[in-house]
Design a protein around this motif. Structure first.
Motif, PDB file in Angstrom:
ATOM      1  N   THR A 170       0.826  -1.215   0.000  1.00 46.14           N
ATOM      2  CA  THR A 170       0.000   0.000   0.000  1.00 46.14           C
ATOM      3  C   THR A 170       0.855   1.258   0.000  1.00 46.14           C
ATOM      4  OG1 THR A 170      -1.705  -1.206   1.212  1.00 46.14           O
ATOM      5  CG2 THR A 170      -1.863   1.204   1.197  1.00 46.14           C
ATOM      6  N   ASP A 171       1.943   1.249   0.758  1.00 45.12           N
ATOM      7  CA  ASP A 171       2.763   2.456   0.899  1.00 45.12           C
ATOM      8  C   ASP A 171       4.060   2.392   0.097  1.00 45.12           C
ATOM      9  OD1 ASP A 171       0.915   3.571   2.760  1.00 45.12           O
ATOM     10  OD2 ASP A 171       1.785   2.309   4.341  1.00 45.12           O
ATOM     11  N   ILE A 172       4.106   1.483  -0.864  1.00 44.59           N
ATOM     12  CA  ILE A 172       5.331   1.312  -1.651  1.00 44.59           C
ATOM     13  C   ILE A 172       5.042   1.579  -3.122  1.00 44.59           C
ATOM     14  CG2 ILE A 172       7.154  -0.296  -2.339  1.00 44.59           C
ATOM     15  CD1 ILE A 172       6.615  -1.843   0.246  1.00 44.59           C
ATOM     16  N   GLU A 173       5.847   2.437  -3.745  1.00 44.48           N
ATOM     17  CA  GLU A 173       5.739   2.658  -5.181  1.00 44.48           C
ATOM     18  C   GLU A 173       6.332   1.453  -5.896  1.00 44.48           C
ATOM     19  OE1 GLU A 173       4.470   5.021  -7.206  1.00 44.48           O
ATOM     20  OE2 GLU A 173       3.538   5.968  -5.460  1.00 44.48           O
ATOM     21  N   CYS A 174       5.523   0.709  -6.613  1.00 46.62           N
ATOM     22  CA  CYS A 174       6.025  -0.488  -7.291  1.00 46.62           C
ATOM     23  C   CYS A 174       5.105  -0.845  -8.449  1.00 46.62           C
ATOM     24  CB  CYS A 174       6.132  -1.666  -6.315  1.00 46.62           C
ATOM     25  SG  CYS A 174       4.563  -2.154  -5.563  1.00 46.62           S
ATOM     26  N   ALA A 175       5.607  -1.718  -9.311  1.00 47.96           N
ATOM     27  CA  ALA A 175       4.837  -2.127 -10.484  1.00 47.96           C
ATOM     28  C   ALA A 175       5.158  -3.574 -10.807  1.00 47.96           C
ATOM     29  CB  ALA A 175       5.186  -1.232 -11.674  1.00 47.96           C
ATOM     30  N   GLU A 176       4.323  -4.188 -11.623  1.00 46.91           N
ATOM     31  CA  GLU A 176       4.563  -5.555 -12.062  1.00 46.91           C
ATOM     32  C   GLU A 176       5.923  -5.642 -12.755  1.00 46.91           C
ATOM     33  OE1 GLU A 176       1.162  -6.548 -14.421  1.00 46.91           O
ATOM     34  OE2 GLU A 176      -0.224  -6.375 -12.717  1.00 46.91           O
ATOM     35  N   GLY A 177       6.686  -6.660 -12.398  1.00 45.37           N
ATOM     36  CA  GLY A 177       8.028  -6.832 -12.943  1.00 45.37           C
ATOM     37  C   GLY A 177       9.122  -6.295 -12.049  1.00 45.37           C
ATOM     38  N   ASP A 178       8.764  -5.506 -11.009  1.00 42.92           N
ATOM     39  CA  ASP A 178       9.783  -4.984 -10.096  1.00 42.92           C
ATOM     40  C   ASP A 178      10.426  -6.119  -9.306  1.00 42.92           C
ATOM     41  OD1 ASP A 178       9.286  -2.464 -10.963  1.00 42.92           O
ATOM     42  OD2 ASP A 178       8.474  -1.697  -9.071  1.00 42.92           O
ATOM     43  N   GLN A 179      11.687  -5.919  -8.951  1.00 40.48           N
ATOM     44  CA  GLN A 179      12.445  -6.937  -8.226  1.00 40.48           C
ATOM     45  C   GLN A 179      11.987  -7.055  -6.772  1.00 40.48           C
ATOM     46  OE1 GLN A 179      16.778  -6.582  -6.715  1.00 40.48           O
ATOM     47  NE2 GLN A 179      16.976  -7.565  -8.730  1.00 40.48           N
ATOM     48  N   VAL A 180      12.026  -8.282  -6.268  1.00 43.08           N
ATOM     49  CA  VAL A 180      11.670  -8.581  -4.885  1.00 43.08           C
ATOM     50  C   VAL A 180      12.821  -9.369  -4.260  1.00 43.08           C
ATOM     51  CG1 VAL A 180      10.062  -9.779  -3.359  1.00 43.08           C
ATOM     52  CG2 VAL A 180       9.210  -8.681  -5.455  1.00 43.08           C
ATOM     53  N   ILE A 181      13.277  -8.945  -3.090  1.00 44.06           N
ATOM     54  CA  ILE A 181      14.301  -9.691  -2.361  1.00 44.06           C
ATOM     55  C   ILE A 181      13.623 -10.444  -1.227  1.00 44.06           C
ATOM     56  CG2 ILE A 181      16.378  -9.543  -0.934  1.00 44.06           C
ATOM     57  CD1 ILE A 181      17.191  -7.123  -2.590  1.00 44.06           C
ATOM     58  N   VAL A 182      13.714 -11.769  -1.281  1.00 44.73           N
ATOM     59  CA  VAL A 182      13.074 -12.621  -0.278  1.00 44.73           C
ATOM     60  C   VAL A 182      13.986 -12.788   0.928  1.00 44.73           C
ATOM     61  CG1 VAL A 182      11.987 -14.868   0.144  1.00 44.73           C
ATOM     62  CG2 VAL A 182      11.802 -13.792  -2.111  1.00 44.73           C
ATOM     63  N   PHE A 183      15.283 -13.020   0.686  1.00 41.74           N
ATOM     64  CA  PHE A 183      16.265 -12.932   1.763  1.00 41.74           C
ATOM     65  C   PHE A 183      17.615 -12.600   1.168  1.00 41.74           C
ATOM     66  CE2 PHE A 183      16.428 -17.765   1.349  1.00 41.74           C
ATOM     67  CZ  PHE A 183      17.706 -17.851   0.838  1.00 41.74           C
ATOM     68  N   GLY A 184      18.499 -12.127   2.017  1.00 40.06           N
ATOM     69  CA  GLY A 184      19.840 -11.720   1.601  1.00 40.06           C
ATOM     70  C   GLY A 184      20.413 -10.834   2.685  1.00 40.06           C
ATOM     71  N   GLU A 185      20.728  -9.595   2.316  1.00 35.96           N
ATOM     72  CA  GLU A 185      21.184  -8.640   3.327  1.00 35.96           C
ATOM     73  C   GLU A 185      20.050  -8.310   4.296  1.00 35.96           C
ATOM     74  OE1 GLU A 185      24.162  -7.666   3.784  1.00 35.96           O
ATOM     75  OE2 GLU A 185      25.217  -8.083   1.912  1.00 35.96           O
ATOM     76  N   SER A 186      18.827  -8.274   3.778  1.00 34.82           N
ATOM     77  CA  SER A 186      17.639  -8.059   4.616  1.00 34.82           C
ATOM     78  C   SER A 186      16.417  -8.580   3.871  1.00 34.82           C
ATOM     79  CB  SER A 186      17.449  -6.568   4.917  1.00 34.82           C
ATOM     80  OG  SER A 186      16.248  -6.343   5.640  1.00 34.82           O
ATOM     81  N   PRO A 187      15.616  -9.453   4.540  1.00 33.18           N
ATOM     82  CA  PRO A 187      15.931 -10.087   5.819  1.00 33.18           C
ATOM     83  C   PRO A 187      17.058 -11.100   5.644  1.00 33.18           C
ATOM     84  CG  PRO A 187      13.965 -11.078   4.884  1.00 33.18           C
ATOM     85  CD  PRO A 187      14.322  -9.930   3.979  1.00 33.18           C
ATOM     86  N   THR A 188      17.864 -11.277   6.674  1.00 38.10           N
ATOM     87  CA  THR A 188      18.906 -12.292   6.626  1.00 38.10           C
ATOM     88  C   THR A 188      18.302 -13.654   6.960  1.00 38.10           C
ATOM     89  OG1 THR A 188      19.468 -12.061   8.961  1.00 38.10           O
ATOM     90  CG2 THR A 188      20.605 -10.595   7.401  1.00 38.10           C
ATOM     91  N   VAL A 189      18.996 -14.699   6.588  1.00 38.15           N
ATOM     92  CA  VAL A 189      18.501 -16.035   6.933  1.00 38.15           C
ATOM     93  C   VAL A 189      18.556 -16.249   8.446  1.00 38.15           C
ATOM     94  CG1 VAL A 189      19.029 -17.103   4.720  1.00 38.15           C
ATOM     95  CG2 VAL A 189      20.783 -17.062   6.485  1.00 38.15           C
ATOM     96  N   THR A 190      19.480 -15.569   9.106  1.00 40.05           N
ATOM     97  CA  THR A 190      19.559 -15.660  10.568  1.00 40.05           C
ATOM     98  C   THR A 190      18.314 -15.053  11.204  1.00 40.05           C
ATOM     99  OG1 THR A 190      21.973 -15.586  10.493  1.00 40.05           O
ATOM    100  CG2 THR A 190      20.928 -15.053  12.598  1.00 40.05           C
ATOM    101  N   TYR A 191      17.900 -13.890  10.688  1.00 40.59           N
ATOM    102  CA  TYR A 191      16.689 -13.245  11.205  1.00 40.59           C
ATOM    103  C   TYR A 191      15.463 -14.128  10.962  1.00 40.59           C
ATOM    104  CZ  TYR A 191      12.779  -9.954  11.532  1.00 40.59           C
ATOM    105  OH  TYR A 191      11.591  -9.345  11.870  1.00 40.59           O
TER     106      TYR A 191
END
Length: 814
Positions: free
Chosen positions: A766-787
């Motif tokens: 709702t509060d994020i400017e985004c569109a179809e095709g935009d990149q999504v990070i599921v884990f990595g630097e954030s969120p980390t797998v440890t988190y």
């Protein structure tokens, strides 16, 4: 070039010891593994915290290398080659490069900063190349070693240089300044990268500015803090969004996917359009505009060229290809230096013996075309490339210089003939200048999978390996665990990198994992930790080394070994010192000794045990009791059997917490992949895997409407929902849904709403400017797998190893 190299090395303080004073040197090398080393190579035997290249000199002499810079001559190599003996080989390399740089007199642009160096360098190369023959740092070669290697590539035909310099602590920049000697300085964005090496931001700025001590001009974003550190006598050329006292005042506005810059420079005022909106790209683009203005380019040329800027791909990527091929994607640059780097990377990552190179015309070599393509041909021969596919009119004209080569005038002609080329069971390096649009070739050759990928940073793996190696005592060997598909990150590619780094052993859980690696061409010894007795024949066939943990298993293996008339086949004896999972216990040691005594079919290669609490210092007493028992039982075995095998008990946490018990070898596991349960140690490791996807669809729902199975999320206000094509079949825990977890979209947290589906999950944007095709990070630097593991009440191992193999792995090197 060889005369300048010879003069440069002769000016380095060194004692020459050799038989041949009539030296011919045409190349500099620091990597003994490169297939490009030969009779005209000058090899610098660098000594690091984890490696000493002097130990490879004998092997290099055997393949024809005759000239070395060393701190000492290995005993077995005396009288066999020419040696320049110096106090410190890295210092000698830097002095050599500084001497070499002084032989050339043309403008040199030097770049430093926390971010943007490589991008500005590549964009300047693009913008200025129509008018200059440019030498630039390949990739991000900006370190204490990378800078001298970059500068040494200068030749007589170059008339402009662009080199970047990166530092991580004090005193490093002074050395790089002497090597680069920039006449034009560019200070890019100063951020938080490598902050740990400096007292504070001001200290970092002061160190960075040392690069420009003798520059004729400094180009930078005007800033009060930076201003206080600039020598008042230095000529500056500044820009700003805010300060109208800057030499160039810039205002900006965005529209669609572009940014419009209004540039005011003296009486000049004109607009520029660039194809980016993010602030980092805008600032990097302005640095480029400043150089064009300093070089007195006219407004129209600046406008036309800046509009053509493009995203810079700084990675060499390894991808799965069609017909069982492996693809190395370097499809955005084509110059001689980066070709050498890419060919070395090909050798370190080749999955198949057959190697193919798809190569475009090479630009800005500083050599005549005849000399250039002669050198390229020599490179290809030394790297044992089986097939060359050249694309471009120039390389087509020199086709006869290459063996087994076919050429095409352009990319379109290649694509039209694609079906006739029969790509299968080979490793393919795709190396082309941007104008050839080789991304179309990559698309044709790449295996088609869904848009979720796990990107594996090979540089981070190398960093983490070296971090743990630095903790080891001299002569302690290292086994690296690549079981469970490399902890979910990919088995072969990581094993190949580890082989390149010359680790001592690989460890896998089951025989089929080891067989897969051996079949793919891995030559390192591989220990199988949990072998079933039914797998013993296959283990022997593929020269794997089994862990033996019970009398039953030992008798079964010995029976097969006798049937096959084996002699001294390596096995590893597992002792149970308190884990109570697998292993010989104290009361079985006598029977073990009796069974092994006098047996010649097997050889005990190592004795090992496994610690249960190495990661939890609350159980320190228990850990020491395990170590004490291991010492007792292993000594008994060694004494009774009169053997001296390797001994090892420490895993990743043990390396850090029980360093006095490293014995002969340690076993590195989760730490290689960037995970530690020690907060301070975690800061020193680099993230290896980044799981990425894309937005499939964006929709708006009204208050009271629900999302997903079971209506577990009901909107309490109008809400914007994005659907991501990744689910629990890909390895994402269902417990991560219903608001527990989040993904990153455009640098913002988007929390998961509703239940995670088999192939999809939904997030609130709702509060994020985004569109179809935009990149999504599921884990990595954030969120980390440890988190994630903490939130899911599990461990990082489970998060990593759960990622399905239907998720494509993309391996890259920065």
């Amino acid at each position: 070039m060889s005369q300048k190299i010879l003069k440069s090395i002769q000016d380095v303080p060194a004692t020459f010891i050799g038989n041949n004073t009539d030296l011919t040197i045409d190349a500099i090398a620091i990597d003994s593994r490169s297939l490009q080393n030969g009779p005209q190579t000058l090899f610098f035997a660098l000594v690091g915290a984890n490696n000493d290249a002097h130990q490879y000199i004998k092997d290099l002499i055997a393949i024809g290398v005759q000239n070395f810079v060393v701190t000492h001559i290995p005993l077995e190599c005396e009288g066999q080659a020419n040696f320049f003996v110096v106090e410190n080989t890295l210092t000698a390399l830097q002095q050599f490069a500084a001497n070499y740089r002084s032989l050339f007199d043309f403008p040199i642009i030097g770049l430093t900063g926390s971010n943007g160096k490589t991008i500005v360098k590549e964009w300047l190369n693009f913008l200025l190349s129509p008018d200059y023959n440019i030498i630039r740092s390949p990739k991000s070669y900006n370190s204490q070693i990378g800078v001298p290697l970059s500068v040494i590539a200068i030749n007589e035909q170059h008339n402009l240089g662009i080199f970047e310099a990166g530092i991580s602590t004090h005193y490093e920049m002074e050395k790089l300044e002497k090597i680069i000697k920039p006449t034009i300085g560019i200070l890019t964005n100063i951020g938080s990268a490598h902050d740990e090496g400096f007292v504070n931001l001001e200290n970092k700025i002061a160190e960075k500015l040392k690069l420009f001590e003798h520059a004729q001009v400094l180009i930078y974003n005007k800033n009060e803090i930076i201003n206080t550190f600039i020598n008042p006598e230095m000529k500056i050329f500044s820009w700003s969004f805010d300060c109208k006292d800057a030499d160039v005042f810039v205002s900006k506005k965005s529209a669609l996917d572009k940014t419009f810059l209004n540039v005011q420079f003296g009486k000049q005022r004109f607009d520029i359009k660039i194809p980016f909106q993010d602030m980092a790209s805008v600032e990097n683009a302005i640095s480029c505009v400043m150089v064009l203005l300093y070089f007195k380019y006219d407004e129209e040329t600046i406008q036309n060229r800046m509009e053509l800027l493009y995203p810079v791909e700084m990675r060499l990527k390894v991808k799965n290809g069609i017909n069982n091929c492996s693809i190395i994607d370097d499809s955005y640059s084509s110059d001689f230096q980066s070709l050498k780097i890419a060919l070395d990377f090909l050798e370190s990552q080749k999955q198949y013996k057959r190697k193919t190179l798809i190569l475009s015309d090479i630009f800005q070599s500083g050599l005549s075309n005849d000399e250039l393509y002669t050198k390229v041909s020599q490179l290809i021969i030394s790297n044992k490339i089986d097939r060359v596919i050249g694309i471009g009119e120039t390389i087509t004209a020199f086709e006869k210089k290459f063996a087994n080569c076919i050429t095409y005038k352009n990319t379109a002609e290649f694509i039209s003939k694609f079906d006739d080329l029969n790509f299968a069971n080979e490793t393919i390096l795709i190396k082309g200048a941007r104008t050839f649009q080789f991304e179309e070739i990559v698309s044709l050759l790449e295996e088609k999978t869904h848009e979720t990928v796990l990107e594996i940073n090979l540089n981070a793996i190398s960093h983490n390996l070296n971090f743990f190696k630095s903790k080891l005592k001299p002569n302690v060997k290292i086994m690296v665990m690549v079981k469970a598909f490399g902890y979910g990150n990919g088995g072969f590619e990581i094993a190949k990198l580890l082989e390149h780094h010359k680790v001592d052993y690989l460890g896998v859980a089951f025989a089929d994992e080891g067989i897969s690696l051996k079949s793919a061409g891995i030559h390192l010894p591989i220990m199988v930790l949990n072998p079933e007795t039914t797998s013993f024949p296959a283990i022997i066939q593929h020269q794997l080394e089994p862990e033996i943990y019970s009398l039953k298993g030992l008798h079964a293996f010995l029976k097969i070994a006798e049937q096959k008339n084996l002699n001294q086949f390596p096995i590893h004896i597992k002792l149970d010192t308190g884990m109570h999972r697998l292993g010989f216990e104290d009361n079985t040691i006598a029977d073990l000794i009796a069974t092994l005594r006098g047996n010649q079919t097997v050889k005990v290669k190592s004795i090992l045990s496994h610690m249960a609490t190495s990661d939890d210092l609350e159980f320190k007493d228990f850990a020491h009791s395990q170590i004490d028992l291991f010492e007792k039982l292993s000594c008994k075995l060694m004494t009774e059997l009169q053997i001296k095998p390797l001994r090892h008990i420490l895993n990743t946490s043990g390396i850090s917490n029980y360093s006095d018990s490293q014995y002969d070898m340690v076993r590195l596991g989760i730490g290689l992949y960037g995970v530690s349960n020690d907060v301070e140690e975690q800061k020193k490791l680099e993230n290896v895997g980044t799981l990425k996807s894309v937005i499939s669809q964006v929709r708006r729902i009204a208050s009271g409407e629900s999302v997903g199975y079971g209506r577990r999320f009901i909107a309490d206000k109008p809400t914007k929902i994005a659907t991501i094509p990744i689910g629990y079949a890909d390895g994402i825990s269902r417990g991560w849904g219903n608001g527990s977890g989040y993904v990153i979209i455009n640098k913002s947290k988007a929390f998961i709403v509703g239940s995670i589906c088999m192939d999809m999950l939904m997030v609130d944007v709702t509060d994020i400017e985004c569109a179809e095709g935009d990149q999504v990070i599921v884990f990595g630097e954030s969120p980390t797998v440890t988190y994630m593991a903490q939130k899911l009440n599990t461990i990082p191992y489970e998060i990593l190893t759960s990622i399905s193999q239907r998720v494509k792995r993309v391996f890259y090197r920065e």
